[in-house]
Design an enzyme around this catalytic site. Structure first.
Site, PDB file in Angstrom:
ATOM      1  N   LYS A  25      28.174  24.533  11.430  1.00  0.00           N
ATOM      2  CA  LYS A  25      28.269  23.794  10.174  1.00  0.00           C
ATOM      3  C   LYS A  25      28.149  22.280  10.432  1.00  0.00           C
ATOM      4  CE  LYS A  25      31.385  27.234   8.018  1.00  0.00           C
ATOM      5  NZ  LYS A  25      32.650  27.383   7.234  1.00  0.00           N
ATOM      6  N   TYR A  65      26.667  31.149  -0.200  1.00  0.00           N
ATOM      7  CA  TYR A  65      28.100  31.390  -0.451  1.00  0.00           C
ATOM      8  C   TYR A  65      28.336  32.056  -1.806  1.00  0.00           C
ATOM      9  CZ  TYR A  65      29.840  28.862   3.673  1.00  0.00           C
ATOM     10  OH  TYR A  65      30.164  28.478   4.960  1.00  0.00           O
ATOM     11  N   ARG A 101      32.397  37.162  14.896  1.00  0.00           N
ATOM     12  CA  ARG A 101      33.567  36.806  14.081  1.00  0.00           C
ATOM     13  C   ARG A 101      34.802  36.674  14.965  1.00  0.00           C
ATOM     14  NH1 ARG A 101      33.494  35.818   8.519  1.00  0.00           N
ATOM     15  NH2 ARG A 101      35.407  37.031   8.280  1.00  0.00           N
ATOM     16  N   ARG A 118      37.696  28.351  16.459  1.00  0.00           N
ATOM     17  CA  ARG A 118      38.438  27.601  15.440  1.00  0.00           C
ATOM     18  C   ARG A 118      39.819  27.183  15.941  1.00  0.00           C
ATOM     19  NH1 ARG A 118      36.445  31.420  10.357  1.00  0.00           N
ATOM     20  NH2 ARG A 118      34.601  30.169   9.780  1.00  0.00           N
ATOM     21  N   ASN A 128      35.876  24.148   9.483  1.00  0.00           N
ATOM     22  CA  ASN A 128      36.166  25.157  10.513  1.00  0.00           C
ATOM     23  C   ASN A 128      34.954  25.526  11.367  1.00  0.00           C
ATOM     24  OD1 ASN A 128      34.805  26.756   8.722  1.00  0.00           O
ATOM     25  ND2 ASN A 128      36.551  28.041   8.167  1.00  0.00           N
ATOM     26  N   HIS A 131      30.048  29.449  10.792  1.00  0.00           N
ATOM     27  CA  HIS A 131      29.992  30.616   9.898  1.00  0.00           C
ATOM     28  C   HIS A 131      29.472  31.808  10.692  1.00  0.00           C
ATOM     29  CE1 HIS A 131      28.960  33.167   6.443  1.00  0.00           C
ATOM     30  NE2 HIS A 131      27.843  33.430   7.103  1.00  0.00           N
ATOM     31  N   GLU A 142      22.038  37.118   4.387  1.00  0.00           N
ATOM     32  CA  GLU A 142      22.146  35.721   4.804  1.00  0.00           C
ATOM     33  C   GLU A 142      21.013  35.328   5.767  1.00  0.00           C
ATOM     34  OE1 GLU A 142      26.067  35.541   6.444  1.00  0.00           O
ATOM     35  OE2 GLU A 142      27.033  35.801   4.490  1.00  0.00           O
TER      36      GLU A 142
HETATM   37  P1  DAT Z   1      34.869  32.860   6.816  1.00  0.00           P
HETATM   38  O1  DAT Z   1      34.103  31.581   7.021  1.00  0.00           O
HETATM   39  O2  DAT Z   1      35.929  33.028   7.858  1.00  0.00           O
HETATM   40  O3  DAT Z   1      33.997  34.066   6.643  1.00  0.00           O
HETATM   41  P2  DAT Z   1      35.345  33.022   3.945  1.00  0.00           P
HETATM   42  O4  DAT Z   1      34.062  33.759   3.845  1.00  0.00           O
HETATM   43  O5  DAT Z   1      36.559  33.648   3.331  1.00  0.00           O
HETATM   44  O6  DAT Z   1      35.709  32.681   5.465  1.00  0.00           O
HETATM   45  O7  DAT Z   1      35.172  31.587   3.299  1.00  0.00           O
HETATM   46  C1  DAT Z   1      33.990  30.836   3.517  1.00  0.00           C
HETATM   47  C2  DAT Z   1      34.393  29.403   3.807  1.00  0.00           C
HETATM   48  O8  DAT Z   1      35.009  28.855   2.642  1.00  0.00           O
HETATM   49  C3  DAT Z   1      35.432  29.240   4.907  1.00  0.00           C
HETATM   50  O9  DAT Z   1      34.840  29.191   6.179  1.00  0.00           O
HETATM   51  C4  DAT Z   1      36.088  27.962   4.534  1.00  0.00           C
HETATM   52  C5  DAT Z   1      36.057  27.977   3.025  1.00  0.00           C
HETATM   53  N1  DAT Z   1      37.318  28.507   2.468  1.00  0.00           N
HETATM   54  C6  DAT Z   1      37.710  29.804   2.416  1.00  0.00           C
HETATM   55  N2  DAT Z   1      38.909  29.931   1.845  1.00  0.00           N
HETATM   56  C7  DAT Z   1      39.301  28.674   1.519  1.00  0.00           C
HETATM   57  C8  DAT Z   1      40.445  28.122   0.913  1.00  0.00           C
HETATM   58  N3  DAT Z   1      41.460  28.894   0.508  1.00  0.00           N
HETATM   59  N4  DAT Z   1      40.499  26.771   0.741  1.00  0.00           N
HETATM   60  C9  DAT Z   1      39.484  25.988   1.142  1.00  0.00           C
HETATM   61  N5  DAT Z   1      38.358  26.438   1.723  1.00  0.00           N
HETATM   62  C10 DAT Z   1      38.273  27.764   1.914  1.00  0.00           C
HETATM   63 MG    MG Z   2      32.751  34.652   5.107  1.00  0.00          MG
END
Ligand code: DAT
Ligand code: MG
Length: 165
Positions: A25, A65, A101, A118, A128, A131, A142
């Protein structure tokens, strides 16, 4: 035992070779951590079959997303992921989706296990670093956002040579 891949060499027939989308990212690019992320992926034994640096526009970011559309953090997420260049990687290997992951770690760096990307290198959920696709259907969808068929090279020989079941 069931042979999931009968067309493959004998020792590879039961391997669940997957391709997953990994993004370094904008925070990772800006902090100079592309190499660190790529290195962890390669040292695990996964291979990169496509790679591209680019800056996402809003439309493509929202498509990527889409599962998070409507959530409170969605607008911030889109503005962050479009804020600078990122590096997209197609990564192949046995169970590469779950494996990547695992090496990236839980979404919030505080919940990520020590030794994960992370936990080792990030502080906040909104920055973080990487992705990774979360299941085969997501990976397929994706990867299609970032790569076309002609972007891929074959790493079949590297997989056959170095990865054993
Ligand atoms: P991941 O990246 O671990 O697959 P995710 O798909 O649940 O996580 O979310 C995508 C991204 O969105 C994540 O990397 C960071 C952001 N994100 C997720 N939950 C969040 C939250 N509660 N507050 C702020 N950003 C968040
Ligand atoms: Mg995700």
């Amino acid at each position: 035992m069931e042979q999931a891949y009968p067309h493959r060499a004998p020792h590879l027939r039961r391997m669940a070779i997957e391709t997953t989308l990994i993004l370094c990212k904008p925070d990772a690019v800006s902090r100079g951590l592309i190499g660190e992320i790529v290195s962890r992926i390669e040292r695990r034994g996964y291979v990169i079959s496509a790679m591209r640096m680019m800056q996402l526009d809003g439309a493509r970011a929202r498509t990527h997303y889409a599962e998070h559309a409507g959530k409170p953090f969605f607008d911030d997420l889109v503005s962050f992921i479009t804020s600078g260049p990122l590096v997209a990687l197609a990564v192949e290997g046995e169970n590469a989706i779950d494996g990547c992951r695992q090496l990236i770690g839980a979404t919030h760096p505080l919940q990520a296990a020590p030794g994960t990307l992370r936990a080792d290198l990030a502080q906040s959920i909104g920055r973080n670093l990487a992705h990774g696709s979360d299941r085969p259907e997501s990976a397929q969808r994706e990867l299609g956002i970032f790569f076309k068929d002609s972007d891929y090279v074959s790493r079949r020989h590297d997989l056959e040579r170095w990865i054993k079941d």
